[in-house]
Design a protein around this motif. Structure first.
Motif, short mmCIF file in Angstrom:
data_model
loop_
_atom_site.label_atom_id
_atom_site.label_comp_id
_atom_site.label_asym_id
_atom_site.label_seq_id
_atom_site.Cartn_x
_atom_site.Cartn_y
_atom_site.Cartn_z
N LEU A 148 -14.55 0.43 47.97
CA LEU A 148 -15.05 -0.81 47.38
C LEU A 148 -15.11 -0.70 45.86
CD1 LEU A 148 -18.02 -1.82 49.73
CD2 LEU A 148 -15.63 -2.50 49.88
N SER A 149 -15.33 0.53 45.37
CA SER A 149 -15.46 0.75 43.93
C SER A 149 -14.12 0.79 43.21
CB SER A 149 -16.23 2.04 43.67
OG SER A 149 -15.57 3.15 44.29
N ASP A 150 -13.02 0.88 43.96
CA ASP A 150 -11.70 0.87 43.33
C ASP A 150 -11.41 -0.50 42.74
OD1 ASP A 150 -11.09 3.50 43.84
OD2 ASP A 150 -10.07 3.09 45.73
N GLY A 151 -10.54 -0.54 41.74
CA GLY A 151 -10.23 -1.79 41.07
C GLY A 151 -9.34 -2.72 41.88
N ASP A 152 -9.19 -3.95 41.39
CA ASP A 152 -8.34 -4.94 42.06
C ASP A 152 -6.90 -4.46 42.17
OD1 ASP A 152 -10.49 -6.66 42.31
OD2 ASP A 152 -10.00 -7.82 40.50
N GLU A 153 -6.42 -3.75 41.15
CA GLU A 153 -5.03 -3.28 41.17
C GLU A 153 -4.79 -2.31 42.32
OE1 GLU A 153 -1.61 -1.37 38.22
OE2 GLU A 153 -3.62 -1.84 37.45
N GLN A 154 -5.74 -1.38 42.54
CA GLN A 154 -5.59 -0.42 43.63
C GLN A 154 -5.60 -1.12 44.98
OE1 GLN A 154 -4.67 2.55 43.82
NE2 GLN A 154 -5.35 3.32 45.81
N LEU A 155 -6.53 -2.06 45.16
CA LEU A 155 -6.60 -2.80 46.42
C LEU A 155 -5.31 -3.59 46.65
CD1 LEU A 155 -8.06 -3.88 48.92
CD2 LEU A 155 -9.22 -5.54 47.44
N GLY A 156 -4.85 -4.29 45.63
CA GLY A 156 -3.63 -5.07 45.77
C GLY A 156 -2.41 -4.22 46.03
N LYS A 157 -2.35 -3.04 45.40
CA LYS A 157 -1.21 -2.15 45.58
C LYS A 157 -1.14 -1.62 47.01
CE LYS A 157 1.08 1.99 43.77
NZ LYS A 157 1.40 2.48 45.12
N VAL A 158 -2.29 -1.17 47.55
CA VAL A 158 -2.30 -0.63 48.92
C VAL A 158 -1.89 -1.72 49.91
CG1 VAL A 158 -3.77 0.30 50.74
CG2 VAL A 158 -3.99 1.17 48.41
N VAL A 159 -2.42 -2.92 49.73
CA VAL A 159 -2.06 -4.02 50.63
C VAL A 159 -0.57 -4.36 50.50
CG1 VAL A 159 -2.41 -6.48 51.10
CG2 VAL A 159 -4.38 -4.99 50.74
N SER A 160 -0.06 -4.41 49.29
CA SER A 160 1.37 -4.69 49.08
C SER A 160 2.24 -3.62 49.72
CB SER A 160 1.68 -4.78 47.58
OG SER A 160 1.03 -5.87 46.99
N ASP A 161 1.83 -2.36 49.59
CA ASP A 161 2.60 -1.27 50.19
C ASP A 161 2.65 -1.40 51.71
OD1 ASP A 161 3.09 -0.21 47.71
OD2 ASP A 161 1.57 1.37 47.85
N LEU A 162 1.55 -1.83 52.31
CA LEU A 162 1.55 -2.01 53.76
C LEU A 162 2.46 -3.17 54.16
CD1 LEU A 162 -0.88 0.00 53.84
CD2 LEU A 162 -1.74 -1.37 55.73
N PHE A 163 2.43 -4.24 53.41
CA PHE A 163 3.34 -5.35 53.69
C PHE A 163 4.80 -4.92 53.57
CE2 PHE A 163 -0.03 -8.67 52.81
CZ PHE A 163 0.07 -9.29 54.05
N ASP A 164 5.07 -3.98 52.67
CA ASP A 164 6.45 -3.56 52.40
C ASP A 164 6.93 -2.44 53.32
OD1 ASP A 164 6.72 -5.44 50.40
OD2 ASP A 164 6.10 -4.05 48.80
N ARG A 165 6.07 -1.95 54.21
CA ARG A 165 6.54 -0.96 55.17
C ARG A 165 7.70 -1.54 55.99
NH1 ARG A 165 1.02 1.62 57.89
NH2 ARG A 165 0.44 2.98 56.14
N PRO A 166 8.68 -0.72 56.31
CA PRO A 166 9.83 -1.24 57.08
C PRO A 166 9.41 -1.69 58.46
CG PRO A 166 9.91 1.16 56.94
CD PRO A 166 8.83 0.72 56.00
N TYR A 167 10.03 -2.76 58.93
CA TYR A 167 9.74 -3.24 60.27
C TYR A 167 10.40 -2.32 61.29
CZ TYR A 167 9.55 -6.08 64.46
OH TYR A 167 9.33 -6.51 65.74
N MET A 168 9.64 -1.95 62.32
CA MET A 168 10.18 -1.09 63.38
C MET A 168 9.38 -1.34 64.65
SD MET A 168 8.71 2.61 62.01
CE MET A 168 9.25 2.34 60.32
N ALA A 169 9.89 -0.85 65.76
CA ALA A 169 9.17 -0.98 67.02
C ALA A 169 7.79 -0.35 66.89
CB ALA A 169 9.96 -0.32 68.16
N GLU A 170 6.81 -0.90 67.62
CA GLU A 170 5.43 -0.45 67.46
C GLU A 170 5.27 1.05 67.73
OE1 GLU A 170 1.00 -1.34 69.32
OE2 GLU A 170 2.37 -2.99 68.92
N LYS A 171 5.92 1.57 68.76
CA LYS A 171 5.80 3.00 69.07
C LYS A 171 6.29 3.85 67.91
CE LYS A 171 7.17 6.55 72.40
NZ LYS A 171 7.94 6.86 73.64
N LYS A 172 7.42 3.50 67.34
CA LYS A 172 7.97 4.24 66.21
C LYS A 172 7.07 4.10 64.99
CE LYS A 172 11.08 6.61 63.97
NZ LYS A 172 11.29 8.06 64.23
N TYR A 173 6.55 2.90 64.78
CA TYR A 173 5.66 2.64 63.65
C TYR A 173 4.43 3.55 63.71
CZ TYR A 173 2.92 -0.09 60.27
OH TYR A 173 2.18 -0.48 59.18
N CYS A 174 3.83 3.62 64.90
CA CYS A 174 2.61 4.42 65.06
C CYS A 174 2.89 5.91 64.95
CB CYS A 174 1.95 4.10 66.41
SG CYS A 174 1.41 2.37 66.54
#
Length: 283
Positions: free
Chosen positions: A235-261
């Motif tokens: 919670l103490s991290d800045g807006d840039e860190q929060l936005g970056k982590v969320v963006s990185d998750l959105f940018d993960r390659p799409y794959m089957a759920e088993k492979k993803y996990c």
């Protein structure tokens, strides 16, 4: 005591528990790795925000030397501590298990033209009646995204305290759902006029995350039936860190759920912080 266990701890099954498991059903529940006394790692605690550390997820080291995530939640009272990694403070900095009094959760969707968030009304199975849906247009900087997520979470609500003897007053939930539906339509109509985004198509898009505000961190959960691929931001991290982590998750390659996990697993996050003596433990 299991309350003292931390993520990354090397533990061993208690021999007394295995010896007392005389029935086939008991032995089946404990599992063959437990019965053989195999080395184990603490991966995660119970439900985020529950306040419980007495159980959760573990991994066993099999005889072939490979670590394998156990698929079921286990009772940590059945294990004893062997070693704690030097980087334990790093592995446990988020403390996602800590109890929260008010739940704040959103569903965040990314389209080609905007981000859309749905603010939850906890304990009602619907969205917030006053601010059920929000959106922000693209392009958007990572710090702008972080600031938007914080604002969206501030618009959520929790109605669990409104129950009387475990139940809501007659018609109370119906009124919340009615207001939520009406206010949602206002935003969805605007999205259609502005961006030609149809509500039914938005419901099925793959680019979506669930974000919870916990006691000391944000938990970002992809739409998979597995918590090991979650990301966390203090919670103490800045807006840039929060936005970056969320963006990185959105940018993960799409794959089957088993492979993803398998790719984004508990072990993939924990192993870099463990000493070789723990990774290669044998007893």
């Amino acid at each position: 005591m299991s309350d003292n266990f931390l993520i990354g701890d090397l533990v061993r099954p208690k021999r007394s528990v295995a010896e007392q498991a005389t029935a086939d059903e008991q032995r089946w529940i404990l599992g063959p790795d437990f019965m053989r006394g195999r080395p184990a790692l603490i991966l995660d605690f119970g439900e985020p925000g529950s306040g419980h550390q007495g159980g959760g997820q573990i991994a066993y080291r099999r005889k072939n030397g490979k670590w394998f995530e156990h698929g079921w939640s286990v009772n940590f009272d059945q294990f004893e501590l062997v070693a704690r990694p030097k980087e334990s403070a790093v592995l446990n900095r988020f403390e996602a298990w800590k109890k929260i009094d008010r739940r704040r959760s959103i569903q965040l969707k990314r389209t080609k033209k905007c981000f859309i968030s749905i603010q939850s009304a906890s304990d009602t199975s619907t969205s917030d009646p006053d601010t059920p849906v929000m959106y922000v247009d693209l392009p958007l900087s990572v710090s702008g995204l972080g600031a938007y997520i914080r604002e969206a979470l501030s618009k959520t609500s929790d109605y669990s305290s409104r129950r009387i003897n475990g139940s809501f007053p007659d018609g109370y939930l119906d009124e919340i759902r009615r207001r939520s539906a009406e206010n949602s339509m206002v935003v969805y109509d605007e999205l259609f006029r502005k961006h030609k985004l149809e509500r039914m198509k938005l419901a099925s898009i793959r680019s979506q995350l669930h974000i919870d505000q916990l006691a000391g961190c944000y938990r970002i959960h992809p739409c998979v039936s597995y918590r090991g691929s979650d990301a966390h931001v203090l919670l103490s991290d800045g807006d840039e860190q929060l936005g970056k982590v969320v963006s990185d998750l959105f940018d993960r390659p799409y794959m089957a759920e088993k492979k993803y996990c398998e790719t984004y697993s508990y072990l993939s996050k924990i192993m870099p912080y463990l000493e070789q003596a723990i990774i290669e433990a044998e007893f």
